[in-house]
Design a protein around this motif. Structure first.
Motif, PDB file in Angstrom:
ATOM      1  N   HIS A  80      40.426 -40.362 -18.430  1.00 43.23           N
ATOM      2  CA  HIS A  80      39.606 -39.935 -19.560  1.00 43.23           C
ATOM      3  C   HIS A  80      39.659 -40.890 -20.751  1.00 43.23           C
ATOM      4  O   HIS A  80      39.061 -40.599 -21.801  1.00 43.23           O
ATOM      5  N   ASN A  81      40.361 -42.001 -20.608  1.00 44.02           N
ATOM      6  CA  ASN A  81      40.443 -42.988 -21.689  1.00 44.02           C
ATOM      7  C   ASN A  81      40.233 -44.377 -21.099  1.00 44.02           C
ATOM      8  O   ASN A  81      40.957 -44.793 -20.190  1.00 44.02           O
ATOM      9  N   ASP A  82      39.238 -45.083 -21.640  1.00 46.94           N
ATOM     10  CA  ASP A  82      38.851 -46.362 -21.042  1.00 46.94           C
ATOM     11  C   ASP A  82      39.946 -47.418 -21.158  1.00 46.94           C
ATOM     12  O   ASP A  82      40.190 -48.172 -20.230  1.00 46.94           O
ATOM     13  N   CYS A  99      43.961 -47.832 -22.222  1.00 49.70           N
ATOM     14  CA  CYS A  99      45.184 -47.080 -22.527  1.00 49.70           C
ATOM     15  C   CYS A  99      46.359 -48.040 -22.686  1.00 49.70           C
ATOM     16  O   CYS A  99      46.564 -48.915 -21.841  1.00 49.70           O
ATOM     17  N   ASP A 131      50.515 -44.632 -25.819  1.00 50.67           N
ATOM     18  CA  ASP A 131      49.609 -43.478 -25.901  1.00 50.67           C
ATOM     19  C   ASP A 131      49.769 -42.561 -24.686  1.00 50.67           C
ATOM     20  O   ASP A 131      49.730 -41.332 -24.812  1.00 50.67           O
TER      21      ASP A 131
END
Length: 531
Positions: free
Chosen positions: A321-323, A325, A329
């Motif tokens: 869900h995160n391009d 990382c 994080d």
């Protein structure tokens, strides 16, 4: 060649020291022919010339220089003694070397009562021996050859003061044509060295005492500095110990847990208590969806409050869900969702509170380290940061994730886990099918080893026999195996029956045989490449 020296009355003389012209009364030291003195030259330096105008090929200017220096010293009765230098060296406890140079005497001129040339000294001869009262100084003149070592040794052993005047550098120079420059070279202390120094015992003793005191002072300074460093280190260690006790007192309960409770049995019991959180983002369907990417073993991941399937699913969820990382994080996200054992959490965070204690106590330690823990205690700590990193490394090896160079961030291959999982499952299915086919082939070979062990001619005989049977008993119509080429009666079950000869499960082909076919069957089968 200009001639600077000549013989007059058996003595070597310089052209500057005689009358000008033919009446100088000087002969060549080499060929013994009359010389004319030219000591009023304007364009050339003063020099001698042969009266006959011929050149002398036996004239040796350096030999003449040696004799002239002896004659000059004998006449002038003066020399310059070089400084007496006394060098001392000592070593300190640190390994450092201390050196000092003492001038026991400075360079000074001396006038003798007389100087005698070629004076005997044991088995040797001294170029010039200067006498002043009861004292004497041996003077060696170096022109082409320096003083021999054994002669120098004899002078030292006899405590005979001796010097050497080095005139070798005048060879081939115009200095030889100037008597005044030769005199200055003889009296220049830079051209004079000691062959045997004066004893000067009292001066040497004073220098020894002064040097010994210097070494002692240096050593004392080093000892004081080392003691100061030891005192400082002891004081700093005391401060560190006090600060360490302060920090350890604030985490006494987690430390007790770390050193007594933590064990393989305890970890096993702790793992059994874990379950999927009710309010988690990750559901059972997510875990089933991620499938083979989960449950990868990572040493130490027992510290998480949730099972391995859950925290690894959280990592995959965040990456998906995160391009872009970064590891920090990902860790923060997993920690919020899964958490770690409270005791380990307290211990991991203790270094941050320890910074404040260290600064207040002015303790010089690595503020980012667990300086207040023993090495054994530090080895027991587990940082989830490194566990998550280890899991992502697994994903990189599985070609699920890749690291962006220089930016230290991670991205999912293809931009989405659905793409990666679909490709992985496709590859896995292909591998599974390939493995299954290989296993079937191996099993078929084991089941029908009799057929595969036959040679070509035996197989041809079987094929011809089967053809004859179909023609005689089944009206020439049969089902042929497309693998081994054997033919069976038409009554065989096409959908469920394997070939009873080779074990192939490929579909049979209907074939009609005639008497004409049988005549050429042997030759036809012998040409089949797969038999």
């Amino acid at each position: 060649m200009l001639i600077p020296f000549g013989l007059k009355g058996g003595e070597i003389v310089h052209v500057d020291d005689v009358d000008n012209g033919k009446d100088c009364g000087v002969i060549c030291p080499g060929c013994r022919q009359p010389l004319v003195a030219k000591n009023n030259c304007q364009e050339k330096s003063n020099h001698f010339a042969h009266c006959s105008g011929s050149e002398c090929n036996v004239y040796a200017p350096m030999t003449c220089l040696h004799q002239y220096a002896q004659s000059l010293l004998e006449q002038e009765k003066q020399i310059v003694l070089p400084p007496v230098i006394y060098r001392l060296e000592g070593q300190l406890s640190s390994g450092r070397t201390v050196t000092e140079t003492y001038f026991l005497s400075r360079a000074k001129g001396i006038t003798f009562d007389m100087i005698c040339n070629e004076e005997a000294f044991g088995p040797y001869r001294i170029d010039c021996m200067g006498h002043k009262g009861k004292q004497s100084v041996a003077i060696e003149v170096k022109v082409t050859h320096e003083n021999t070592p054994d002669k120098s040794k004899a002078l030292r052993e006899a405590s005979q003061i001796a010097i050497e005047i080095d005139l070798s550098h005048l060879h081939g120079t115009r200095t030889l044509l100037d008597a005044e420059q030769i005199k200055r070279a003889i009296l220049n202390p830079d051209n004079i060295i000691w062959l045997s120094e004066p004893l000067m015992a009292e001066e040497r003793q004073q220098a020894d005492l002064a040097f010994r005191q210097k070494v002692e002072d240096h050593q004392q300074a080093i000892d004081q500095q080392e003691q100061m460093l030891r005192d400082q280190e002891l004081s700093e260690q005391l401060w560190i110990n006090n600060a360490s006790q302060t920090v350890r007192a604030s985490i006494s309960h987690p430390l007790e847990w770390l050193n007594t409770t933590l064990s393989p049995d305890w970890i096993e019991q702790w793992e059994k208590t874990k379950s999927l959180p009710a309010n988690s983002l990750i559901t059972q369907s997510n875990i089933e969806y991620f499938g083979e990417l989960l449950d990868l073993p990572v040493t130490g991941d027992w510290v998480f409050n949730t099972p391995r399937l859950h925290w690894q699913a959280l990592v995959l969820y965040f990456l998906d869900h995160n391009d872009k990382c970064n590891l920090s994080d990902v860790k923060k996200f997993v920690m919020r969702q899964a958490g770690i054992h409270p005791m380990m959490q307290t211990l991991n965070n203790s270094r941050y509170s320890a910074k404040k204690v260290a600064k207040q106590a002015s303790v010089y330690v690595d503020l980012n380290s667990f300086w207040f823990l023993t090495p054994d205690e530090q080895s027991r700590l587990v940082d989830p940061y490194f566990l998550i990193e280890a899991y992502i490394e697994h994903l990189i090896r599985k070609n699920v994730v890749f690291r962006v160079p220089f930016l230290n961030i991670y991205r999912v291959n293809g931009g989405s886990l659905s793409v990666v999982l679909a490709e992985n499952r496709k590859q896995n299915e292909s591998l599974r099918k390939e493995k299954e086919d290989h296993q079937k082939m191996e099993q078929r070979q084991r089941d029908f080893a009799g057929y595969f062990s036959k040679d070509r001619e035996e197989k041809v005989v079987d094929l011809v026999a089967a053809d004859n049977d179909i023609v005689k008993h089944h009206n020439g119509v049969g089902l042929r195996c497309t693998e081994c080429h054997i033919i069976w009666p038409i009554s065989i079950d096409r959908t469920h029956q394997q070939c009873q000869r080779c074990g192939s499960d490929k579909p049979f082909r209907q074939d009609t045989l005639t008497a004409e076919y049988l005549k050429k069957a042997v030759h036809r089968y012998r040409c089949l490449p797969f038999l």
